[in-house]
Scaffold this motif. Structure first.
Motif, short mmCIF file in Angstrom:
data_model
loop_
_atom_site.label_atom_id
_atom_site.label_comp_id
_atom_site.label_asym_id
_atom_site.label_seq_id
_atom_site.Cartn_x
_atom_site.Cartn_y
_atom_site.Cartn_z
N ILE A 4 2.24 0.90 -11.29
CA ILE A 4 2.36 2.32 -11.62
C ILE A 4 0.97 2.93 -11.72
O ILE A 4 0.73 4.03 -11.25
CB ILE A 4 3.14 2.50 -12.94
CG1 ILE A 4 4.59 2.07 -12.75
CG2 ILE A 4 3.06 3.94 -13.43
CD1 ILE A 4 5.43 2.05 -14.00
N LYS A 5 0.02 2.21 -12.30
CA LYS A 5 -1.32 2.77 -12.49
C LYS A 5 -2.04 2.98 -11.16
O LYS A 5 -2.81 3.93 -11.03
CB LYS A 5 -2.16 1.93 -13.44
CG LYS A 5 -2.60 0.59 -12.94
CD LYS A 5 -3.43 -0.11 -14.00
CE LYS A 5 -3.96 -1.44 -13.51
NZ LYS A 5 -4.73 -2.12 -14.55
N LYS A 6 -1.78 2.16 -10.17
CA LYS A 6 -2.43 2.34 -8.86
C LYS A 6 -1.74 3.42 -8.03
O LYS A 6 -2.29 3.87 -7.03
CB LYS A 6 -2.45 1.02 -8.10
CG LYS A 6 -3.41 0.02 -8.71
CD LYS A 6 -3.42 -1.27 -7.96
CE LYS A 6 -4.36 -2.25 -8.65
NZ LYS A 6 -4.29 -3.59 -8.09
N ALA A 7 -0.56 3.84 -8.45
CA ALA A 7 0.17 4.88 -7.72
C ALA A 7 -0.32 6.27 -8.10
O ALA A 7 0.01 7.24 -7.42
CB ALA A 7 1.66 4.77 -7.98
N LYS A 8 -1.10 6.38 -9.17
CA LYS A 8 -1.60 7.69 -9.58
C LYS A 8 -2.58 8.22 -8.55
O LYS A 8 -3.35 7.47 -7.96
CB LYS A 8 -2.27 7.59 -10.95
CG LYS A 8 -1.31 7.22 -12.06
CD LYS A 8 -2.03 7.11 -13.37
CE LYS A 8 -1.06 6.69 -14.46
NZ LYS A 8 -1.74 6.41 -15.72
N ASP A 9 -2.57 9.55 -8.36
CA ASP A 9 -3.43 10.17 -7.36
C ASP A 9 -4.90 10.14 -7.72
O ASP A 9 -5.75 10.09 -6.86
CB ASP A 9 -3.00 11.63 -7.12
CG ASP A 9 -1.65 11.69 -6.43
OD1 ASP A 9 -1.33 10.75 -5.67
OD2 ASP A 9 -0.93 12.67 -6.64
N THR A 38 6.92 6.61 -9.99
CA THR A 38 6.27 6.45 -8.69
C THR A 38 5.48 5.15 -8.77
O THR A 38 4.71 4.93 -9.70
CB THR A 38 5.32 7.61 -8.40
OG1 THR A 38 6.07 8.83 -8.43
CG2 THR A 38 4.67 7.45 -7.03
N VAL A 39 5.69 4.28 -7.79
CA VAL A 39 5.02 2.98 -7.78
C VAL A 39 4.32 2.77 -6.44
O VAL A 39 4.66 3.38 -5.44
CB VAL A 39 6.02 1.83 -8.03
CG1 VAL A 39 6.59 1.88 -9.43
CG2 VAL A 39 7.13 1.83 -7.00
N LYS A 40 3.34 1.88 -6.48
CA LYS A 40 2.64 1.49 -5.26
C LYS A 40 2.92 0.01 -5.04
O LYS A 40 2.84 -0.79 -5.98
CB LYS A 40 1.14 1.73 -5.39
CG LYS A 40 0.36 1.42 -4.14
CD LYS A 40 -1.09 1.83 -4.30
CE LYS A 40 -1.84 1.64 -2.99
NZ LYS A 40 -3.24 2.10 -3.10
N GLY A 92 0.79 -1.22 0.00
CA GLY A 92 0.00 0.00 0.00
C GLY A 92 0.83 1.28 0.00
O GLY A 92 0.30 2.35 -0.24
N SER A 93 2.12 1.18 0.28
CA SER A 93 2.95 2.38 0.32
C SER A 93 3.37 2.81 -1.09
O SER A 93 3.57 1.97 -1.97
CB SER A 93 4.18 2.15 1.19
OG SER A 93 4.95 1.09 0.70
N SER A 128 0.48 -5.48 -16.96
CA SER A 128 -0.91 -5.10 -16.73
C SER A 128 -1.05 -3.98 -15.71
O SER A 128 -2.12 -3.40 -15.56
CB SER A 128 -1.72 -6.30 -16.27
OG SER A 128 -1.25 -6.76 -15.01
N GLU A 129 0.03 -3.65 -15.00
CA GLU A 129 0.00 -2.61 -13.98
C GLU A 129 0.73 -1.34 -14.41
O GLU A 129 0.97 -0.46 -13.61
CB GLU A 129 0.63 -3.13 -12.67
CG GLU A 129 -0.16 -4.24 -12.02
CD GLU A 129 -1.52 -3.78 -11.49
OE1 GLU A 129 -1.65 -2.60 -11.14
OE2 GLU A 129 -2.44 -4.61 -11.46
N VAL A 130 1.06 -1.24 -15.70
CA VAL A 130 1.80 -0.07 -16.19
C VAL A 130 0.88 1.10 -16.48
O VAL A 130 1.17 2.23 -16.11
CB VAL A 130 2.62 -0.44 -17.45
CG1 VAL A 130 3.23 0.79 -18.11
CG2 VAL A 130 3.73 -1.42 -17.08
N ALA A 131 -0.25 0.84 -17.14
CA ALA A 131 -1.15 1.91 -17.54
C ALA A 131 -2.60 1.47 -17.40
O ALA A 131 -2.89 0.27 -17.29
CB ALA A 131 -0.86 2.33 -18.99
N ASP A 132 -3.52 2.44 -17.42
CA ASP A 132 -4.95 2.15 -17.29
C ASP A 132 -5.51 1.44 -18.51
O ASP A 132 -6.50 0.73 -18.43
CB ASP A 132 -5.74 3.44 -17.07
CG ASP A 132 -5.50 4.00 -15.68
OD1 ASP A 132 -5.26 3.21 -14.75
OD2 ASP A 132 -5.57 5.23 -15.52
#
Length: 139
Positions: free
Chosen positions: A73-78, A57-59, A6-7, A36-40
């Protein structure tokens, strides 16, 4: 430095493969961002989105017992876009126009059976015409 699920962390892309990118995090540990986690949206070629040496920035989405770190990366977006990806309405799936939700199961099943019978009859007609029909004489 302890890595917790989660960080959000800063990292540097150290390698790119056809299935994802390896990111070196602060503290020297390395994690994998799956393709699959790079972009929306769908990513066919990861090289169009990331380059080696790029700061990202990664989550942290998981930490395995074996020490493997899963990153996104996509989940790290605000401001994640909940309407993107798989949740889009597909107009091809709405065969009955507006998608009547009040239609009963029996009515849907009857419509399906009628459509199936019509398609099967059409297919049989086409197949018979290609073979010469029922009246064709052999040899």
């Amino acid at each position: 430095m302890s890595i917790e699920v989660g960080s959000k962390l800063q990292g540097k892309v150290t390698g790119i493969t056809n299935f994802g990118a390896f990111v070196e995090l602060q503290g020297g540990s390395t994690g994998l961002v799956h393709i699959s986690e790079v972009a929306d949206n769908y990513v066919k070629d990861i090289n169009e989105h990331l380059t080696v040496g790029e700061e990202v920035t990664v989550k942290v989405i998981n930490v395995g017992k074996d020490g493997k770190i899963g990153l996104s990366i996509k989940k790290a977006k605000d401001n994640p876009n909940p309407k993107s990806g798989r949740h889009k309405s597909n107009p091809k799936n709405n065969r009955n126009g507006g998608g009547d939700r009040t239609e009963s199961f029996e009515a849907k099943m009857n419509r399906f059976l009628k459509d199936s019978e019509d398609r099967l009859a059409s297919l049989k007609k086409q197949t018979e015409s290609k073979r010469g029909g029922r009246g064709a004489k052999k040899g």
